[in-house]
Enzyme design. Structure first.
Site, PDB file in Angstrom:
ATOM      1  N   GLU A 151       5.255  -2.107   0.227  1.00  0.00           N
ATOM      2  CA  GLU A 151       5.997  -1.352   1.271  1.00  0.00           C
ATOM      3  C   GLU A 151       6.799  -1.733   1.764  1.00  0.00           C
ATOM      4  O   GLU A 151       6.566  -2.973   2.022  1.00  0.00           O
ATOM      5  CB  GLU A 151       4.635  -0.926   2.368  1.00  0.00           C
ATOM      6  CG  GLU A 151       3.972  -0.242   2.037  1.00  0.00           C
ATOM      7  CD  GLU A 151       3.943   1.282   2.254  1.00  0.00           C
ATOM      8  OE1 GLU A 151       4.431   1.989   2.570  1.00  0.00           O
ATOM      9  OE2 GLU A 151       2.812   2.078   1.536  1.00  0.00           O
ATOM     10  N   HIS A 190       6.864   1.320  -2.475  1.00  0.00           N
ATOM     11  CA  HIS A 190       6.818   2.802  -0.886  1.00  0.00           C
ATOM     12  C   HIS A 190       7.714   1.829  -0.026  1.00  0.00           C
ATOM     13  O   HIS A 190       8.047   1.082   0.149  1.00  0.00           O
ATOM     14  CB  HIS A 190       5.388   2.886  -0.631  1.00  0.00           C
ATOM     15  CG  HIS A 190       4.580   3.814  -1.773  1.00  0.00           C
ATOM     16  ND1 HIS A 190       4.197   4.757  -1.456  1.00  0.00           N
ATOM     17  CD2 HIS A 190       4.176   3.699  -2.816  1.00  0.00           C
ATOM     18  CE1 HIS A 190       3.692   5.578  -2.388  1.00  0.00           C
ATOM     19  NE2 HIS A 190       3.023   4.519  -3.018  1.00  0.00           N
ATOM     20  N   HIS A 213       6.292   8.882  -2.570  1.00  0.00           N
ATOM     21  CA  HIS A 213       6.539   9.865  -1.389  1.00  0.00           C
ATOM     22  C   HIS A 213       8.475  10.054  -1.201  1.00  0.00           C
ATOM     23  O   HIS A 213       9.138   8.943  -1.563  1.00  0.00           O
ATOM     24  CB  HIS A 213       5.899   9.440  -0.345  1.00  0.00           C
ATOM     25  CG  HIS A 213       4.761   8.741  -0.099  1.00  0.00           C
ATOM     26  ND1 HIS A 213       3.880   8.392   0.055  1.00  0.00           N
ATOM     27  CD2 HIS A 213       3.899  10.373  -0.894  1.00  0.00           C
ATOM     28  CE1 HIS A 213       2.948   8.224   0.003  1.00  0.00           C
ATOM     29  NE2 HIS A 213       2.313   9.666  -0.764  1.00  0.00           N
ATOM     30  N   GLU A 235      10.738   8.060   1.259  1.00  0.00           N
ATOM     31  CA  GLU A 235      10.822   6.620   1.293  1.00  0.00           C
ATOM     32  C   GLU A 235      11.836   6.555  -0.199  1.00  0.00           C
ATOM     33  O   GLU A 235      11.777   5.600  -0.977  1.00  0.00           O
ATOM     34  CB  GLU A 235       9.593   6.320   0.823  1.00  0.00           C
ATOM     35  CG  GLU A 235       8.527   6.349   2.088  1.00  0.00           C
ATOM     36  CD  GLU A 235       6.693   6.533   1.352  1.00  0.00           C
ATOM     37  OE1 GLU A 235       6.825   5.925   0.291  1.00  0.00           O
ATOM     38  OE2 GLU A 235       6.285   6.738   2.098  1.00  0.00           O
TER      39      GLU A 235
END
Length: 378
Positions: free
Chosen positions: A336, A260, A167, A170
């Site tokens: 994350e 991410h 993504h 990010e």
């Protein structure tokens, strides 16, 4: 004359209007959607000619962004030199994100998170590839004709894959990569030397060069979310996953990490592969061992907050972590990091930052060093 522009690498904003207000000026802005997609949340633009002027920046379509919960307690990033990124007062109400700034320089850049440009990506790849013992390969091309870079280092039997920025918005994920690669390539670092002796690392620093350059939040040049393509990647719409998964099939995997950022949760955490059809207790034990080891090593990581765990047989195999764990029987995870800050250890000036992302990359390698020998021989 005060102006706002975004015609550069990863730039994204549309200027709707400028409205003089007492003591300053106000702009109404809108974030542009990813190409052929409804996703949007990433912004990155330059404000010039406003030194010493109170400027209010109103992003009027923030309420329709992909993750509106991400605006709660969020503060935008600003830099005059594009090196030091600090947070500025930001509020969200009635679907509008309002950023307040009185620039101390003639030009400042504002972004959702500190950008990681494609030029910096190329500098990173060139610098690491020039290190003794590192090989570089172009796995293939993207839809926009950019290169998909793979760096390989180490000579050990354990097969480790690290990949980031599926993504593109990010950007903390590639800052993480910079920290991890700098450590692994450091011939004076004893942990890195031990890791390279015991494992071979296959590293894709940026899985989505097209989305990165275009200023997308979540998709590639075709408007495709790459992290929903791993069950059946298509070279016509997701060549990035197609090329990487083909190489993974050729090498096999013992340990994999997909890096991410999360818009809403103000913590760093990992998500695993619970719910895959081929789940084993051994995989689960090693996943939890890595997670708990990392939490012990750094207060910038925790295990209390994260995503819900999928039920038995309910894992989404189009996502890379689930697909790889199921396909290879390996230990796989999604790391994350926050767009906001670590709420347990806040930094009022910088929030979560490039520097903290890089340090977490080093800590993840340290945790892997501790558990590597427990990965099963294949």
């Amino acid at each position: 004359m005060i102006s706002i522009t975004s015609g550069f690498d990863s730039g994204n904003i549309a200027v709707l209007s400028e409205n003089p207000v007492p003591g300053g000026t106000s702009f109404d802005l809108a974030i542009v959607k990813d190409h052929q997609s409804d996703f949007y949340q990433w912004f990155h633009f330059r404000l010039t000619g406003a030194k010493g002027t109170a400027v209010t920046l109103r992003i009027t379509n923030a309420g329709g962004a992909a993750y509106p919960d991400g605006w709660k307690d969020y503060r935008a990033c600003v830099s005059a030199d594009r090196q030091d990124w600090r947070r500025v007062p930001t509020r969200y109400a009635d679907g509008v994100l309002t950023i307040s700034i009185t620039p101390e320089a003639d030009s400042v850049w504002l972004a959702y998170f500190a950008p990681y440009s494609m030029e910096r990506h190329h500098d990173l790849v060139a610098r690491i590839a020039a290190t003794p013992g590192v090989t570089h390969e172009r796995l293939g091309g993207t839809l926009d004709g950019q290169d998909l870079d793979l760096l390989v280092l180490g000579e050990g039997p354990k097969r480790v894959w690290l990949y980031a920025r599926q993504h593109p918005g990010e950007s903390m994920a590639e800052w993480w990569m910079e920290g991890a690669l700098e450590m692994l390539a450091d011939c004076h670092d004893p942990v890195a030397r031990s890791l390279r002796r015991r494992a071979t690392f296959h590293i894709v620093p940026n899985m989505n060069p097209d989305g990165s350059r275009r200023g997308h939040l979540r998709t590639n040049a075709a408007g495709v979310n790459l992290n929903r393509e791993w069950h059946d990647p298509n070279p016509e719409k997701s060549p990035e996953v197609f090329h990487v998964l083909n190489r993974m099939d050729a090498t096999g995997i013992d340990f994999a990490m997909d890096v991410h950022g999360d818009e809403a949760i103000p913590h760093a955490f990992i998500a695993g592969f619970e719910g895959i059809p081929n789940w084993t207790e051994g995989q689960g034990r090693l996943y939890h061992l890595f997670r708990d080891t990392l939490a012990r090593r750094t207060p910038d990581f925790q295990t209390r907050n994260g995503y819900p765990v999928a039920g038995k047989g309910k894992a989404n195999l189009s996502m890379s972590t689930n697909q790889l764990a199921n396909r290879f029987g390996c230990v796989a995870m999604t790391l994350e990091m926050p767009f906001k800050d670590n709420a347990d250890l806040p930094d009022p000036d910088h929030g979560w930052s490039p520097e903290r992302s890089k340090q977490l990359g080093r800590e993840c390698l340290g945790a892997l060093h501790e558990i590597l020998d427990q990965l099963p021989e294949r």
